[in-house]
Write a protein that holds these residues in place. Structure first.
Motif, short mmCIF file in Angstrom:
data_model
loop_
_atom_site.label_atom_id
_atom_site.label_comp_id
_atom_site.label_asym_id
_atom_site.label_seq_id
_atom_site.Cartn_x
_atom_site.Cartn_y
_atom_site.Cartn_z
N ARG A 42 -29.57 26.79 -8.56
CA ARG A 42 -28.99 26.85 -7.10
C ARG A 42 -27.19 26.08 -7.03
O ARG A 42 -27.18 26.64 -6.61
CB ARG A 42 -30.16 26.44 -6.19
N GLU A 43 -27.53 24.85 -7.72
CA GLU A 43 -26.83 23.74 -7.65
C GLU A 43 -25.66 24.07 -7.82
O GLU A 43 -24.12 24.77 -8.13
CB GLU A 43 -26.75 22.72 -7.74
N ILE A 101 -19.79 29.71 -6.63
CA ILE A 101 -19.32 30.42 -5.21
C ILE A 101 -17.70 29.83 -5.27
O ILE A 101 -16.89 30.35 -4.96
CB ILE A 101 -20.72 30.90 -4.51
N GLU A 102 -17.75 28.42 -4.57
CA GLU A 102 -16.36 27.52 -3.79
C GLU A 102 -15.59 27.77 -4.79
O GLU A 102 -14.95 27.60 -4.27
CB GLU A 102 -17.33 25.99 -4.24
N ARG A 103 -15.82 27.62 -6.20
CA ARG A 103 -14.63 28.17 -6.73
C ARG A 103 -14.02 29.17 -6.14
O ARG A 103 -12.55 29.59 -6.11
CB ARG A 103 -15.23 27.63 -8.32
N LEU A 104 -14.96 30.41 -6.39
CA LEU A 104 -13.88 31.30 -6.60
C LEU A 104 -13.57 31.82 -5.18
O LEU A 104 -12.44 32.67 -5.71
CB LEU A 104 -15.71 33.00 -6.59
N GLU A 105 -14.19 31.35 -4.24
CA GLU A 105 -13.42 31.60 -3.04
C GLU A 105 -12.31 30.80 -2.62
O GLU A 105 -11.39 31.23 -1.94
CB GLU A 105 -15.08 30.73 -1.62
N GLY A 107 -5.96 35.15 -4.12
CA GLY A 107 -6.16 36.14 -3.73
C GLY A 107 -7.95 36.72 -3.13
O GLY A 107 -8.07 37.90 -3.60
N ALA A 108 -8.32 35.69 -3.47
CA ALA A 108 -9.80 35.68 -3.23
C ALA A 108 -9.82 35.71 -1.89
O ALA A 108 -9.75 35.03 -1.10
CB ALA A 108 -11.14 34.56 -4.00
N ASP A 109 -10.83 36.49 -1.38
CA ASP A 109 -11.17 37.09 0.10
C ASP A 109 -12.75 36.60 0.52
O ASP A 109 -12.68 35.26 0.88
CB ASP A 109 -10.94 38.43 0.14
N SER A 110 -13.41 36.93 -0.42
CA SER A 110 -14.94 36.14 0.35
C SER A 110 -15.93 36.44 -1.68
O SER A 110 -15.51 37.21 -2.02
CB SER A 110 -15.35 36.81 1.22
N ALA A 111 -16.87 35.55 -1.62
CA ALA A 111 -17.40 35.39 -3.35
C ALA A 111 -19.38 35.50 -2.74
O ALA A 111 -19.21 35.02 -1.81
CB ALA A 111 -17.05 34.62 -4.33
N SER A 112 -19.94 35.89 -3.13
CA SER A 112 -21.26 36.12 -2.88
C SER A 112 -22.17 36.28 -4.08
O SER A 112 -21.71 36.98 -4.98
CB SER A 112 -21.92 36.27 -2.05
#
Lengths: 884, 113
Positions: A545-546, A552-556, A560-565
């Protein structure tokens, strides 16, 4: 009978030495004649008269020699070669005619050979293990996987199988040999290898002792992995390899199987898998049964056996196994899947193209035979039986057909390559469709058959030539019969072409309709990939989980990134993880099969933003929904309508069976087309629910992390953000591996792959048909015009204008076309019913499509008539009235 | 009846050639034809040349063999002789004929009674 054999032998020897035989017989006859003459002289005749009388008594020398030659040799072979030489000469004297015929045939035969190569590769493929028809693939309930305890029951209770194995695949990181690499690991029972006839190249495969919990961890690896990672060293046996953080001893090397069968580089005994939920009766984990039927037992008997065991299990375990049924398909049938029907339809379609080509060539032959009538009449008059004439004509057409077949083969080789390149991935491989003996034989047989098909009618017609009539000067009336035949052929061509055009049209409209379906989310600019966490993280719920939270924080944060999940469980168009659930405020269903079944998605709060799925009601998952908080779930519209009709679902609770927890409904979303745009709307297929990924229970976390994806929405092209994403994955934990990148658009296109492929092929065939049919009409009308020059001359002399003549010719062409179209529609309507399974959003009898095809065909046909019609108007009455 | 007749004629002629060669020893084509004409008392009025079709048939089945030699007048001629299997064939055919003619004889006699 040996008598027959000695006759044949003697004939063959005679044929080879015919010249000597003939000369010897001439000598023999000569000596016989001498002796007869002597006898006559002794009777008192004068020398001259004696000789003459002797000749009469002996019989005609030429005739006797002819008879002798026929008896001693192989007259059939002789005449065949004679005919062949004649045919070759005929073609050489008419190169234009020969060329057109050969090319037309080449198109028809070539197309058929190309499709046959594909069918040969997919439907008739040689499976690389012994007695492939005894090998069956076993599923539960048409496609579902078999839980391990159930498999053990099958092993114990079924009687029809010689060997039985269970197998599933999983992804693990191999870390002990150079760069960490993700491997597809196949967990399997020991019999797996024996069923497929796989013998180890080195070492051994598993024993049944090793196939249980707690046994010493062993693996078997593939030859290519062995060469790639272990240098092909024999010392690899007995060495260790680390997979997913655990050590395994390598005990054997097996040869590579073709990718399409069981592509794996590592094999591991399925009985050793320590995942606790694996031994529960309720979950299949994607495991599939593989078995070899005992000799003497049929597939039907094996199926009955399986279902008898199923009934007994259903009685013993009513909670999990009610209505249990198994399905068993031969390995071949299960790997062909749904491809059989469309391929056979395509084969039928290309057969129609060949028929059109044959009709064209038959027309050409009929036209030519009109010119050869005198020649044939003379042959008949000189004593050739009609049978001989027919044989000779058939030899000619067979020659044409074989030449057409040879050129067609070359076209087919090129065409097959194009087909493989355009085919959806995984369906065809270049080696599979390579030229082989079977394909060659097919081409040869098809060519001969074609030759007979288009040759028989012209030959029969030509042989019926009326000798008297033809040898008289100026016999013209007999062409009427030929013209009628030509018209019939052309009308049939048009009808067939219409059918193909209509078929292609229907498929085009279906594809168009499919593309218009709303998938329920925005498929553009979504990148998805899989993260393989390090072994340490992967086995630990909280750590996972951690890790994902940080990722996800990094990706967002990436530019050029809008959102990640995170997307555990499923992603549209991939995966089929489902969960049974029921309402908490109603009594629990008696049997699991009565409970509704939904696809589940375990996600992070931004999932809706990534996918742009509409939220209809309530709220979605938020960061506050953590593992410690109250368990929540978001359902989709379909569940609201089915399970909570006319009620407010938000606030109610449902129990999720797989997760063994109850959750409160906090929101309702729109429905997505998870199984593909062309799945028919069916409430049961479309139940979907979302849970916060953090709320997955610890004990399931490690298991589910294996099939989890990450989805990101990028501002621009999704491909551009992939390298940055990879960096981010490594930055979070350097032991992690990112793989399986794809975009949602690619997945969507991939799901349309086969549909597009069939459409492309059918369109090519329809195009060929259109081309050939229009050439056919051109030919017939052109011929008609040539025959009717005299008539036009008369008309124009009597006052007709040029445009009247034009209209006359076009009218004749239009009449042929319209009759053909009408027949095509009449015949095509029932024929299109065969396509109904491939269609979407259009009925097989769609009037617009048929109308469009008719218009297109008629337009092209009229255009084809225009050229000869124009030629007709150029007629100079003075010239034609003298023309004969 | 025309078609059947030529076949029967073929078979009969072959049989007669075999018998002739068996009885007379090696003969050339002319000799065989002459002999058959004599025996059938010219009832079989055929061209002598037709004998060669028969000779070819018999040779192909291995019942007679042919070899070039010199005739009475020292003329070159091809002589035919019956082989062992030819003799067997002849015996079998003869027996068959006997049986058939016996049966027919009995049938015909029975009619009258």
């Amino acid at each position: 009978m040996s008598g027959w054999v000695s006759v044949m032998v003697s004939r063959i020897r005679g044929w080879l030495g015919m010249k000597r035989v003939d000369e010897e017989f001439a000598d023999e006859l000569g000596s016989h004649l001498e002796m007869l003459t002597e006898e006559n002289v002794r009777r008192g005749m004068a020398r001259e008269e004696a000789r003459r009388a002797a000749k009469i008594r002996l019989g005609g020398a030429e005739q006797l020699r002819e008879t002798n030659r026929e008896q001693r040799g192989l007259p059939l072979v002789e005449t065949f070669f004679q005919d062949l030489r004649f045919a070759v000469r005929g073609l050489r004297n008419n190169p234009g005619f020969a060329l057109v015929c050969i090319l037309t045939l080449a198109l028809g035969i070539g197309a058929n050979t190309a499709i046959f190569s594909v069918i040969n590769a997919v439907l008739l493929q040689q499976l690389p293990f012994p007695e492939p028809d005894r090998v069956v693939v076993i599923h539960r309930h048409e496609g579902s996987s078999i839980p391990y305890p159930e498999f053990l029951d099958l092993q114990a209770q079924t009687k029809s199988f010689e060997l039985l194995a269970l197998h599933r695949y999983d992804n693990m990181n191999l870390t002990s040999a150079g760069e960490p690499e993700r491997e597809i690991v196949r967990m399997c029972s020991p019999d797996f290898f024996a069923i497929l006839g796989i013998r180890p190249v080195l070492g051994r495969t598993f024993t049944s002792e090793e196939d249980r919990l707690g046994a010493a961890p062993v693996i078997v690896i593939s030859e290519s992995l062995w060469r790639r990672k272990f240098n092909g060293s024999p010392a690899t046996i007995g060495n260790n390899a680390t997979l997913a953080g655990q050590d395994y001893t390598i005990v054997g090397i097996v040869p590579d199987l073709p990718r399409q069968f069981v592509s794996s580089d590592v094999f591991f005994p399925i009985g050793q898998w320590a995942e606790p939920t694996f031994r529960l009766r309720g979950e299949g984990f994607g495991s599939v049964g593989l078995a070899r039927i005992k000799p003497g037992v049929t597939l039907e008997q094996a199926r009955v056996d399986l279902n008898q065991v199923a009934s007994s299990l259903a009685a013993t375990y009513p909670k999990e196994d009610t209505d249990l049924r198994f399905s068993a398909l031969t390995f071949r049938a299960s790997s062909i899947g749904g491809a059989q029907r469309p391929l056979l339809l395509l084969f039928g379609a290309v057969g129609l193209v060949l028929l059109i080509a044959c009709a064209n060539v038959a027309n050409l032959l009929l036209a030519r035979s009109t010119k050869r009538k005198r020649e044939l009449a003379i042959r008949v008059a000189m004593g050739a039986g009609r049978g001989r004439v027919i044989w000779q004509l058939l030899t000619e057409t067979s020659l044409l057909a074989l030449l057409g077949g040879a050129v067609g083969l070359v076209l087919a080789i090129w065409g097959t390559r194009a087909i493989v390149a355009a085919s959806p991935s995984g369906l065809l491989s270049a080696q599979g469709v390579e030229l082989n003996l079977r394909i060659l034989l097919f081409t040869a047989a098809l060519s001969l058959l074609t030759g007979i098909l288009f040759g028989i009618i012209p030959a029969l017609k030509a042989a019926r030539v009326d000798v008297q009539e033809t040898l008289k000067e100026g016999g013209r009336g007999a062409t009427a019969g030929h013209q009628r035949a030509q018209s019939v052929l052309v009308v049939s061509e048009v009808a067939l072409a219409l059918t193909l055009l209509a078929g292609a049209g229907l498929l085009i409209r279906s594809l168009d309709r499919v593309w218009q379906v709303n998938p329920g989310f925005d498929t553009r600019n979504i990148l998805s990939f899989v993260v393989a966490p390090s072994a340490e993280t992967a086995s630990n719920g909280p750590k996972l989980r951690e890790m994902y939270g940080r990722l996800i924080e990094r990706l967002e944060a990436l530019p050029g990134a809008d959102s990640a999940s995170v997307a555990f469980g499923n992603l549209p168009f991939t995966g089929e993880s489902d969960v049974e659930f029921w309402r908490e405020d109603r009594p629990k269903p008696e049997k699991m099969t009565d409970a509704p079944d939904a696809l589940w998605f375990a996600v992070t709060p931004d999932y809706l933003r990534v996918m742009r799925i509409p939220l209809l009601h309530g709220r979605f998952v938020t960061p506050a929904d953590s593992e410690t908080g109250q368990k929540v779930v978001v359902i989709n519209d379909a569940i609201a309508r089915k399970v909570f009709p006319n009620e407010e679902p938000v606030g109610k609770h449902i129990y999720l069976n797989f997760f063994e927890q109850s959750a409160e409904i906090v929101g309702v979303t729109g429905t997505i087309k998870d199984f593909g745009l062309d799945t028919p709307p069916d409430q049961d297929n479309e139940l979907q629910l979302y849970i916060p990924f953090r709320q997955i229970p610890d004990r399931l976390m490690a298991l589910l992390a294996k099939n989890s994806r990450v989805a990101m929405r990028s501002v621009a092209q999704p491909g551009s953000i992939a390298p940055a994403a990879r960096e981010a994955v490594r930055a979070v934990d350097s032991r992690q591996v990112m793989f399986g990148e794809t975009t949602m658009q690619e997945l969507l296109d991939g799901s349309m792959g086969f549909r597009r492929f069939s459409l492309m092929l059918l369109t090519v065939f329809a195009g060929l048909a259109l081309l050939l049919a229009s050439i056919g009409i051109y030919g017939v009308i052109s011929n008609l015009v040539s025959q009717s020059m005299h008539e036009f001359g008369v008309r124009m002399a009597l006052g007709a204008q040029r445009r009247d003549v034009l209209r006359l010719v076009l009218f004749r062409g239009a009449r042929l076309d319209l009759i053909g179209v009408a027949l095509g529609v009449a015949g095509g309507l029932p024929l299109m019913q065969l396509l109904s399974k491939q269609l979407f959003g259009v009925t097989p009898a769609d009037p617009l499509t048929f109308a469009g095809a008719a218009v297109l065909l008629s337009a092209v046909a009229l255009l084809a008539c225009f050229i000869p019609a124009h030629r007709a108007t150029r007629v100079d009455p003075l010239v034609t009235l003298r023309y004969e | 009846m025309g078609e059947g007749r030529s076949e029967i004629l073929q078979g009969t002629l072959d049989l007669m050639v075999l018998k002739t060669l068996d009885a007379m020893g090696p003969l050339h084509g002319y000799g065989i034809a002459r002999r058959i004409e004599q025996i059938s008392e010219d009832a079989l009025a055929i061209n002598q040349g037709t004998i060669y079709a028969s000779l070819v048939r018999l040779m192909q089945r291995g019942w007679i063999s042919g070899a070039w030699g010199a005739s009475e007048n020292n003329r070159k001629a091809k002589f035919y002789s019956i082989t062992k299997s030819g003799k067997k064939r002849l015996a079998a055919e003869a027996e068959s004929w006997e049986r058939i003619s016996g049966v027919i004889g009995r049938v015909l006699r029975a009619e009258r009674g």
